[in-house]
Scaffold this active site. Structure first.
Site, PDB file in Angstrom:
ATOM      1  N   ASP A  11     -57.719  27.584  53.918  1.00  0.00           N
ATOM      2  CA  ASP A  11     -58.557  28.032  55.047  1.00  0.00           C
ATOM      3  C   ASP A  11     -58.106  29.344  55.676  1.00  0.00           C
ATOM      4  OD1 ASP A  11     -60.042  25.754  54.699  1.00  0.00           O
ATOM      5  OD2 ASP A  11     -59.318  24.726  56.480  1.00  0.00           O
ATOM      6  N   ASP A  47     -55.431  27.363  61.366  1.00  0.00           N
ATOM      7  CA  ASP A  47     -56.725  26.738  61.636  1.00  0.00           C
ATOM      8  C   ASP A  47     -57.388  27.286  62.895  1.00  0.00           C
ATOM      9  OD1 ASP A  47     -58.703  25.003  60.696  1.00  0.00           O
ATOM     10  OD2 ASP A  47     -58.094  23.401  62.053  1.00  0.00           O
TER      11      ASP A  47
END
Length: 345
Positions: free
Chosen positions: A180, A140
């Site tokens: 992601d 992230d």
């Protein structure tokens, strides 16, 4: 009077005609080919048998396991919670939802046992095992879900997951690999590193009836052309089933369906899984704990030649991060669970 049999030393018993060398070599080659052919045939037979036992990709009607370890299950029995909060948690605890494996909760030495337990539940429920592998180095990019392992430990951790999956090959397995990770790679500036790390994870996790999906972002992030460029640059797309979209996001299923088709077309083919766990009200433009959202279509509701099906991947009721009043990412948030389920309980 018959002639006497030739003696052991007579030319009739000792003289043998030798085969031409070329003929001998040809016979050896033929014999070798027969053996190889038998091995190949046996391998094909095993593969065919595995396919006939259910080695099929996810599709409409696929039902994934309802994990007993889900935070919603614990929250549903929380005596300090309100009646609404317990009801919302009980509803969500009964829904088939992917289980997120993180090194913070399932570290090296423990993650394999967790996968084995989830696979056992899948057998009992006659369901498909669905896991999210979420422990990539630099996860992230330091945002709300920051964390992950260093590269060496990540290889060890994913190898342990892969070994547990190997033991459970009788259960169909869906792996959502590092949501992601690719859509964020421009921001992180580390696509080459991530491609190498994801490639190692694919090697560790791949197997018969294991369907792996790379990160495909979502319809309100990169364009399909840009996302396809990122995925192609990894060199990994031909080693997986396809890509996942809308993971932990709120976009409407129809928008994601169109996006999945556009992305697959830009990639020259492939397949998708769409997360509809929180897609019921569509997006309001926010991605971190937006207000007024709803749970979406149940898993296995739709699909076609590109979209294998939709699933609940992000567990509804878990926070996106410390924003809009929420707790840390992944922590159970009773108020969110109540809001998301307000029209279905």
């Amino acid at each position: 009077m018959p002639s006497a049999p030739a003696s052991p030393s007579s030319p009739a018993r000792t003289r043998r005609r030798r085969m031409p060398r070329a003929l001998v070599i040809a016979m050896i080659v033929v014999a070798a080919l027969v053996v190889v052919g038998a091995v190949v045939a046996a391998s094909i037979g095993v593969s065919s048998a595995l396919r006939s036992l259910g080695a099929q990709p996810p599709a409409v009607g696929t039902r994934i396991v309802v994990p007993a370890e889900a935070p919603a299950a614990t929250a549903s029995e929380d005596a300090s919670a309100t009646a609404d909060e317990r009801a919302a948690a009980a509803y969500l605890a009964a829904q088939p939802t992917a289980f997120w494996l993180t090194p913070e909760k399932e570290p090296i030495g423990e993650v394999g046992a967790r996968v084995a337990h989830l696979a056992s539940q899948a057998r009992e429920q006659d369901a498909t095992l669905a896991i999210v592998v979420y422990g990539l180095p630099g996860r992230d990019c330091g945002n709300h879900s920051a964390g992950g392992l260093d590269e060496a430990d990540y290889a060890t951790w994913t190898a342990e997951i892969g070994q547990a999956l190997q033991v459970a090959r009788d259960v169909r397995q869906i792996v959502i690999l590092e949501p992601d990770s690719l859509a964020l790679s421009d921001e992180c500036g580390n696509l080459a590193d991530r491609s190498r790390q994801l490639g190692g994870a694919i090697d560790a996790l791949a197997g018969t009836d294991t369907w792996i999906y790379l990160d495909g972002g979502h319809s309100t992030w990169h364009t399909a052309a840009k996302m396809a460029e990122i995925i192609r640059a990894t060199g990994l797309y031909d080693r997986v089933r396809g890509f996942s979209t809308n993971v932990s996001n709120y976009n409407a299923a129809s928008a994601e369906f169109d996006y999945a088709h556009a992305l697959a077309s830009a990639l020259g083919g492939g397949h998708a899984i769409i997360d509809t766990s929180r897609s019921g009200a569509g997006t309001n433009g926010e991605w971190c704990n937006p207000e007024g959202r709803l749970v979406g279509e149940p898993g296995g509701t739709f699909g076609d030649e590109v979209v294998d099906t939709n699933l609940w991947i992000k567990p509804p009721g878990e926070s996106d991060g410390e924003c809009n009043g929420g707790p840390a990412a992944g922590v159970w948030w009773p108020q969110a669970a109540v809001e998301l389920t307000r029209e279905v309980r």
